[in-house]
Design a protein around this motif. Structure first.
Motif, short mmCIF file in Angstrom:
data_model
loop_
_atom_site.label_atom_id
_atom_site.label_comp_id
_atom_site.label_asym_id
_atom_site.label_seq_id
_atom_site.Cartn_x
_atom_site.Cartn_y
_atom_site.Cartn_z
N ASP A 1 78.30 4.56 48.17
CA ASP A 1 77.28 3.52 48.12
C ASP A 1 76.04 3.98 47.36
OD1 ASP A 1 78.67 1.55 49.38
OD2 ASP A 1 78.03 2.15 51.38
N LEU A 2 75.91 5.28 47.17
CA LEU A 2 74.70 5.76 46.51
C LEU A 2 74.98 6.31 45.12
CD1 LEU A 2 72.85 7.40 49.52
CD2 LEU A 2 72.28 5.29 48.33
N THR B 1 71.30 -8.34 46.14
CA THR B 1 70.46 -7.54 47.02
C THR B 1 70.79 -6.07 46.81
OG1 THR B 1 72.12 -7.57 48.71
CG2 THR B 1 70.56 -9.38 48.69
N ALA B 2 70.21 -5.26 47.69
CA ALA B 2 70.53 -3.83 47.64
C ALA B 2 72.02 -3.63 47.90
CB ALA B 2 69.72 -3.09 48.69
N TRP B 3 72.58 -4.54 48.64
CA TRP B 3 74.01 -4.48 48.90
C TRP B 3 74.77 -4.55 47.57
CZ3 TRP B 3 77.35 -9.19 49.88
CH2 TRP B 3 78.68 -8.79 50.11
N THR B 4 74.28 -5.44 46.69
CA THR B 4 74.89 -5.56 45.39
C THR B 4 74.58 -4.34 44.54
OG1 THR B 4 74.51 -7.89 45.52
CG2 THR B 4 74.91 -7.00 43.36
N PHE B 5 73.34 -3.92 44.61
CA PHE B 5 72.89 -2.86 43.72
C PHE B 5 73.61 -1.55 44.04
CE2 PHE B 5 69.97 0.24 41.94
CZ PHE B 5 69.68 -0.34 40.72
N SER C 1 66.45 3.84 38.80
CA SER C 1 67.52 3.29 39.63
C SER C 1 67.04 3.07 41.05
CB SER C 1 68.70 4.25 39.57
OG SER C 1 69.51 4.09 40.69
N PHE C 2 66.22 4.01 41.54
CA PHE C 2 65.67 3.85 42.87
C PHE C 2 64.80 2.57 42.93
CE2 PHE C 2 61.81 4.35 45.41
CZ PHE C 2 62.37 4.44 46.68
N LEU C 3 64.00 2.38 41.89
CA LEU C 3 63.16 1.19 41.86
C LEU C 3 64.01 -0.08 41.81
CD1 LEU C 3 60.09 1.89 39.58
CD2 LEU C 3 60.19 1.57 42.06
N GLY C 4 65.12 -0.01 41.08
CA GLY C 4 66.04 -1.15 41.03
C GLY C 4 66.54 -1.50 42.42
N GLY C 5 66.99 -0.48 43.14
CA GLY C 5 67.48 -0.70 44.50
C GLY C 5 66.37 -1.21 45.40
N PHE C 6 65.19 -0.63 45.23
CA PHE C 6 64.03 -1.04 46.03
C PHE C 6 63.70 -2.51 45.75
CE2 PHE C 6 59.38 -1.02 46.82
CZ PHE C 6 59.40 -0.57 48.12
#
Lengths: 894, 95
Positions: free
Chosen positions: A310-311, A52-56, A329-334
């Motif tokens: 975290d960011l 998840t985003a937690w992982t990302f 990278s933003f799209l990956g997190g999204f």
């Protein structure tokens, strides 16, 4: 510079792409061209919903704070997937066989289709997942803000409500593609395909950032290694208990998380997909975590100390001016955030509708029974849509209340620990037939309560003054009950402490509850179906023969799985039963099939309850079970008997063959005997007649008269003896003989027998051992001695040695006395051995035979009357006979 | 009659498949041991290095992936045609 508007446009475009992909995939699946969509590759990629985003974002943050420890979050799932043969394979098999719709449904189905267990798991899952959804919303918001910090001028009102917009958009997507129809298999091609795309996007994004960091910011792997060694996280000094605890937790969560269960088990098309996932998914996880440490180290180096680690995945490219990469990278997190939220919302909504709403709905309509009006499908779909909205609202509320300031990984791990409470009941469901509904409920409630106390409460304590005293002084002021130091255990890290206590007491409660309760018949049936999932033998059916009308069932099923599907199912069933039309006979097997099909739409417990309303009463009683068991037992008994009979037949056939051979031999013997006996009878008769005629003519001297009459006398005696023998045998065979029981020593009997024989001939040398002959027997002494005489006389007649010797050996075995007569002649050939005890049988040498061949037959009859046996003893040089008689003949034996 | 369940002697292929299944079952156990091994490295004064440990973990990871890849491929290769497989062995090989 990227401003918020560009971000918005890009994310919107991405979302539209996802919608399009999902729409296309659903269309393809509907058209039946879904082979590609069912490939193991898509399946493997869909498993990445774990990341998840937690992982990302969070993994890099985790690594920046505590080094290599972050990797445990990936090691756990890796081990579970590598060990697919142990657990996942069975889960998938059961999921298919029972048409499981969610993890709550699985436990509910296993524990007697119990609403209670299903509802507990559902509540637990909602409570455990809500913070996690909040976490995803938070990460998307944070990532928006990260861009804003770089370009503050572009900040607008839209960003502030990012979380709300994201939540709304995701709810829409999930409702559109997750609840479009009530699929009998609960599979959503559109959703899964979209998630697979997102899996590729997030992996590509993270690896791109990693490559950028290693080869563009740093000077390749060697440089990165130096930087790692020089950084604050250069040392691997993790706490052993945390390392193991987190690995365990991640492994448990991988199995128990509702969304993971959904993609692994419910959306699984083919068990073979697991085979590829078993190596491809660990590979994916490895690739996801490969660059985490480099990114963290470079981020720590480049960015100011107060930057949020975290960011780093976003801020490192941004700080280097790599805007395009930052956008990727933003799209990956999204992607990570959206895929998790979509699947989680879908899985939770299914659980809520099947395990909470439907049971309540049915209960409210309980009086109507089978005549519930309206299409149940609408109720199910509507409740799911409402549940999706509610779950996302909950997540959003949690996010806005908690303020979203804490480290991402903390919430993630708390959430993991919450859903991991399902593990004991789940493993018990798969491997322990003794687990019961009571035990499962007890374990779940215990684990859940403890989880709230040891993890959730300390987490909330940071935000609220209420919980402060409990944290410091313990519950009710008892120091033993401090949330992070239960029973004074202070040496453990709070998280490991919580895992330890919750898992220990959860498992304990489950076992104690199971052992001390008694399962219902349905629970016992289901436990067999689950634990022995790989046995293909069909187990006893849960439904007894019912008098329900096929039409009622058809009407009900149409309301749940739709008209076309129902008619197809009913027609197919009717056809297998050999009937025409749409109404099959209501057999237990048919009810079972129908129930499973319904369970695929509304869950096991609801389907079971609906069937019960129509079919009537409880589905299966203990009596039914016993009847079924009886049936099975009868079948087994019957087959056993068949088997016994067939071996018996075989034996009989063999005996018959032997008997036939013997009969043939005897027949030959008998022919020989008949000619012999007629000869035997005629010879004396002829001489008697001849000599008596001579006598009648007179004119004979006294000497001649004497001689002729003594010949007549001898011949008459011979005839008499022959007739005596025949008579004797006839008497013995008819069992009309009366025994005269006396007690005497074997030696004495032998003495008398030898004396009776010896006067005729003295050539035979008899060897005996007097000491052994002192055994006393209680039997008919005269008869026994008759046998002995016969045997000794036989030895005299037939022993063809130059110096004939007869050994008589007496011994005692148990309650029997054994007397062996062994001579040193040439013995008896084995073909003959089989017939020597038969009547009329005689060895070929007729010349030396004094009798008519009845001696041994008489012996056999006598010995058997005395309760013993007489056998030819093979394996000696000469002829050997063994007489076995009981030491004391019971009178009752007469 | 007794169900023709447990066969004592199997065709070579089926036997091979089962042993490969055994090997697949052992892999996660091996993985657990190897992943726990770094905990025994270094000392209080001189802890192990993150970079070396990380490298080791990724090597083990790769090893597991390759191991499974090879084993599942081998298993697929030694698979008899599905019909005859299920005919000669109606029971699950591991149960």
């Amino acid at each position: 510079m990227i401003n918020a508007n560009i971000l918005l446009v890009v994310s919107l475009a991405y979302v539209v792409l996802l919608f399009a992909v999902a729409f296309w995939a659903d269309r393809r699946a509907e058209a039946g061209r879904s082979t590609w969509l069912r490939s193991p590759l898509i399946y493997t990629l869909s498993l990445s919903v774990y990341c998840t985003a937690w992982t990302f974002y969070g993994a890099v943050g985790f690594a920046a704070r505590s080094g290599l420890e972050f990797i445990t979050i990936y090691l756990g799932p890796t081990l579970v997937v590598v060990g697919w043969w142990w657990i996942l394979r069975k889960l998938v098999r059961i999921g298919k066989a029972q048409r499981i719709t969610s993890i709550a449904d699985l436990l509910s189905s296993r524990y007697g289709k119990s609403n209670l267990v299903g509802a507990i798991v559902t509540i637990l899952a909602v409570v455990g997942t809500t913070p996690y959804i909040a976490l995803q919303l938070q990460s998307v918001t944070l990532s928006f803000e990260a861009f804003n910090q770089v370009s503050p001028a572009a900040s607008g009102g839209g960003v502030r409500n990012t979380a709300l917009w994201v939540a709304a958009g995701l709810a829409l997507f999930t409702i559109l593609f997750g609840t479009r129809n009530l699929d009998v298999n609960e599979r959503h091609h559109g959703v899964v395909t979209a998630i697979a795309i997102e899996a590729i996007v997030k992996l590509f994004a993270l690896i791109s950032v990693g490559v950028f960091v290693v080869w563009f910011v740093a000077d390749g792997p060697a440089d990165i290694q130096q930087r790692i060694d020089a950084s604050a996280i250069s040392q691997f000094d993790v706490d052993g208990s945390r390392w193991m605890g987190l690995t365990f937790l991640a492994a448990a969560a991988f199995i128990c998380l509702p969304r993971m269960f959904h993609v692994t088990v419910v959306e699984n098309e083919d068990e073979k997909n697991l085979e590829m996932a078993s190596w491809a998914f660990p590979l994916y996880l490895g690739a996801m975590s490969l660059f985490v440490i480099p990114i963290a180290v470079v981020g720590l180096e480049l960015l100011p100390a107060d930057a949020n680690p975290d960011l780093f995945v976003l801020t490192v490219p941004l700080s280097q001016g790599a805007d395009g990469l930052a956008l990727l990278s933003f799209l990956g997190g999204f992607s990570s955030a959206t895929s998790m939220v979509i699947v989680a919302a879908l899985a939770l909504a299914t659980m809520v509708s099947n395990n909470i709403v439907m049971p309540l709905y049915l209960r409210s309509r309980a009086g109507d029974g089978a005549t519930i009006s309206g299409d149940v499908r609408n109720v199910v779909l509507f409740s799911r849509r409402v549940a999706i909205v509610a779950i996302l609202t909950l997540g959003y509320l949690y996010y806005s209340v908690s303020g979203g300031s804490r480290a991402l990984s903390a919430i993630g791990l708390i959430s993991f620990a919450g859903v991991a409470q399902v593990l004991p009941a789940l493993l018990g469901a798969l491997f322990w037939r003794g687990g019961t509904r009571t035990g499962a409920a007890a374990g779940l409630i215990t684990g859940f309560t403890l989880w709230a106390f040891t993890l959730l409460l300390p987490n909330l304590a940071g935000q609220s003054a209420w919980f402060g005293p409990i944290m410091d002084n313990g519950l009710f002021g008892l120091a033993m009950l401090r949330p992070e130091a239960l029973l004074g255990v202070t040496a453990l890290d709070p998280l490991v402490h919580a895992i330890f206590w919750t898992m220990l007491l959860n498992t304990l409660a489950y076992i104690i509850g199971s052992v001390s309760s008694f399962p219902t018949p349905l629970e016992r049936l289901q436990s067999v179906e689950f634990v022995n999932a790989f046995d293909q033998q069909s187990s006893p059916k849960g439904w007894s023969q019912s008098r329900a009308e096929a039409e009622d069932l058809l009407v009900m099923a149409q309301r749940i799985i739709g008209g076309r599907e129902t008619q197809r199912l009913f027609a197919a069933q009717a056809q297998t039963q050999g009937k025409d039309g749409y109404l099959p006979d209501i057999t237990p097997a048919f009810i079972e099939t129908l129930e499973k099909r319904l369970a695929g739409s509304v869950g096991a417990a609801t389907a079971h309850a609906m069937m019960a309303q129509i079919v009537g009463g409880s589905s299966v009683s203990v009596e039914d079970l016993i009847a079924v068991a009886d049936e099975t037992a009868q079948m087994m008994e019957y087959s056993n008997q068949l088997e016994i009979k067939s071996t018996e037949l075989e034996r009989t056939a063999r005996q018959l063959r032997d008997a036939n051979q013997k009969l043939t031999a005897l027949s030959v013997q008998k022919d020989a005997f008949l000619s012999q006996i007629s000869h035997e009878l005629r010879t004396p008769m002829t001489s008697i007649r001849a000599f008596s005629e001579i006598l009648r003519e007179g004119e004979l001297s006294v000497f001649e008269q004497k001689r002729y009459s003594s010949i007549i006398h001898d011949e008459a005696r011979r005839l008499t003896r022959l007739l005596d023998d025949l008579l004797d045998l006839a008497v013995l065979e008819n069992g009309q003989v009366s025994l005269n029981i006396e007690v005497d020593a074997i030696g004495d009997i032998l003495d008398r027998s030898i004396a009776a024989v010896a006067k005729k001939d003295t050539k035979l040398d008899i060897k005996r051992r007097r000491i052994a002959e002192r055994i006393k027997v209680q039997t008919d002494v005269d008869r026994l001695s008759q046998v002995f005489i016969n045997l000794i006389a036989n030895a005299q007649k037939y022993c063809d040695a130059d110096a004939p010797v007869l050994h008589i050996e007496v011994s005692q075995v148990g309650a029997d006395v054994i007397v062996d007569f062994i001579d040193n002649g040439s013995g008896i050939d084995s073909p003959q051995q089989a017939v020597i005890f038969e009547k009329f049988s005689r060895l070929s040498d007729h010349q030396r035979a004094g009798g008519a061949g009845l001696g041994l037959a008489i012996c056999r009859e006598i010995v058997s009357k005395l309760g013993g046996t007489i056998r030819y003893l093979p394996g000696h040089d000469g002829a050997a006979f063994r007489v076995t008689v009981p030491k004391a003949l019971a009178l009752a034996a007469q | 009659m007794k169900p023709p369940a447990k066969l004592l002697f199997l065709e070579r292929n089926t036997y091979r498949r089962r042993r490969i299944g055994d090997a697949i079952k052992m892999l996660p156990i091996l993985g657990v041991i190897l992943f726990l091994l770094p905990l025994l490295w270094g000392s209080r004064q001189e802890p192990a290095l993150t970079s070396i440990t990380g490298l080791y973990i990724f090597c083990v990871w790769g090893g597991l992936v390759i191991g499974l890849l090879v084993l599942t491929r081998l298993r697929g290769k030694s698979a008899a045609p599905p019909e005859s497989d299920s005919w000669t062995n109606p029971q699950d090989p591991t149960q």
